[in-house]
Design an enzyme around this catalytic site. Structure first.
Site, PDB file in Angstrom:
ATOM      1  N   LYS A   1       7.818  36.116 -39.144  1.00 36.85           N
ATOM      2  CA  LYS A   1       7.482  35.804 -40.536  1.00 36.85           C
ATOM      3  C   LYS A   1       8.577  36.378 -41.438  1.00 36.85           C
ATOM      4  O   LYS A   1       8.874  37.578 -41.400  1.00 36.85           O
ATOM      5  CB  LYS A   1       6.130  36.430 -40.864  1.00 36.85           C
ATOM      6  CG  LYS A   1       5.378  35.749 -41.973  1.00 36.85           C
ATOM      7  CD  LYS A   1       3.972  36.322 -42.010  1.00 36.85           C
ATOM      8  CE  LYS A   1       3.148  35.754 -43.131  1.00 36.85           C
ATOM      9  NZ  LYS A   1       1.877  36.473 -43.252  1.00 36.85           N
TER      10      LYS A   1
HETATM   11  O1  G3P Z   1      -1.418  35.418 -45.630  1.00 34.53           O
HETATM   12  C1  G3P Z   1      -1.205  35.918 -46.911  1.00 34.53           C
HETATM   13  C2  G3P Z   1      -2.390  36.666 -47.367  1.00 34.53           C
HETATM   14  O2  G3P Z   1      -2.603  37.788 -46.543  1.00 34.53           O
HETATM   15  C3  G3P Z   1      -2.383  37.058 -48.788  1.00 34.53           C
HETATM   16  O3  G3P Z   1      -3.689  37.042 -49.170  1.00 34.53           O
HETATM   17  O4  G3P Z   1      -5.606  37.606 -50.556  1.00 34.53           O
HETATM   18  O5  G3P Z   1      -3.613  39.147 -50.474  1.00 34.53           O
HETATM   19  O6  G3P Z   1      -3.473  36.960 -51.645  1.00 34.53           O
HETATM   20  P1  G3P Z   1      -4.122  37.737 -50.541  1.00 34.53           P
END
Ligand code: G3P
Length: 219
Positions: A88
């Site tokens: 990634k």
């Molecule tokens: O895969 C990306 C994710 O982990 C981000 O999620 O909820 O932190 O925006 P969030």
């Protein structure tokens, strides 16, 4: 449509696997830190555990370097952990260069922190296997996360790119359904929005009635 789980928590990964719907796992440095995993060796060991649990499903391991040489080095170290590790890489200039290098060397990649169709275009052009548009974080700034998935899906179809759309930053079950309709190839999210797909009050009421009727008929 494939389902990835977005966590570094081994119990959540096991639970999703037991449900029979797990196709892969994504992580990021924040999720690793949340589980208290720190230090190069521990991080690699944890990825090895996740890769084994994922049973051949792709597992995204995120680099923390921001320069090409550093990302390349980390990528080779991660790629040695297991054959299902995907590297990634953030959507920055050296990240694009790294995507091209890894793609030319047969290593799968996931380009993360995608917030525009232009970034998605560049990542696909550089040979990314997956791109991760962050739906929830776009909605957070009153933009349209699902609209972006629509746009990228249309662009990739017109241009016949093989790069897959991995809808990320999913905050609720409706995001999953909307991402599926918009043309995401994969969704990645914590376990709770996946379990939320199960729920409907009429299912609970209907089941209760079926079981009550069965009990009455079998007295
Ligand atoms: O895969 C990306 C994710 O982990 C981000 O999620 O909820 O932190 O925006 P969030």
């Amino acid at each position: 449509m494939r389902f990835f789980i977005d966590t570094a928590n081994l119990d959540q990964i096991k639970e999703a696997k037991d449900l029979g719907i797990l196709d892969g796992v994504t992580t990021n440095p924040s999720l690793m830190a949340k589980e208290g995993i720190k230090g190069k060796r521990n991080i690699k060991n944890h990825y090895a555990k996740i890769a084994e649990l994922a049973d051949g499903g792709d597992v995204s391991a995120e680099v923390i370097s921001t320069d090409f040489e550093g990302m390349k080095k980390e990528a080779h170290e991660f790629a040695k952990i297991a054959p299902n590790i995907v590297i990634k890489v953030p959507m920055i200039k050296d990240g694009v260069k790294t995507l091209r290098y890894l793609s030319d060397n047969g290593i799968k990649t996931n380009c993360t922190l995608i917030f525009s169709a232009g970034q998605a275009l560049l990542a696909a052009k550089a040979g990314a296997s997956y791109i991760s548009p962050f739906i929830g974080r776009i909605d957070d700034i009153t933009w349209d996360g699902i609209g972006l998935i629509n746009q990228i899906a249309e662009m990739y179809a017109v241009q016949m790119f093989d790069t897959e759309i991995l809808a990320a930053s999913i905050r609720n079950s409706n995001h999953i359904v909307q991402a599926a309709i918009a043309g995401a190839d994969i969704v990645t999210c914590p376990l709770s929005p996946i379990l939320g797909l199960l729920k409907h009050p009429l299912t609970d009421i209907g089941l209760e009635k079926f079981l009550a009727d069965h009990r009455k008929g079998n007295k």
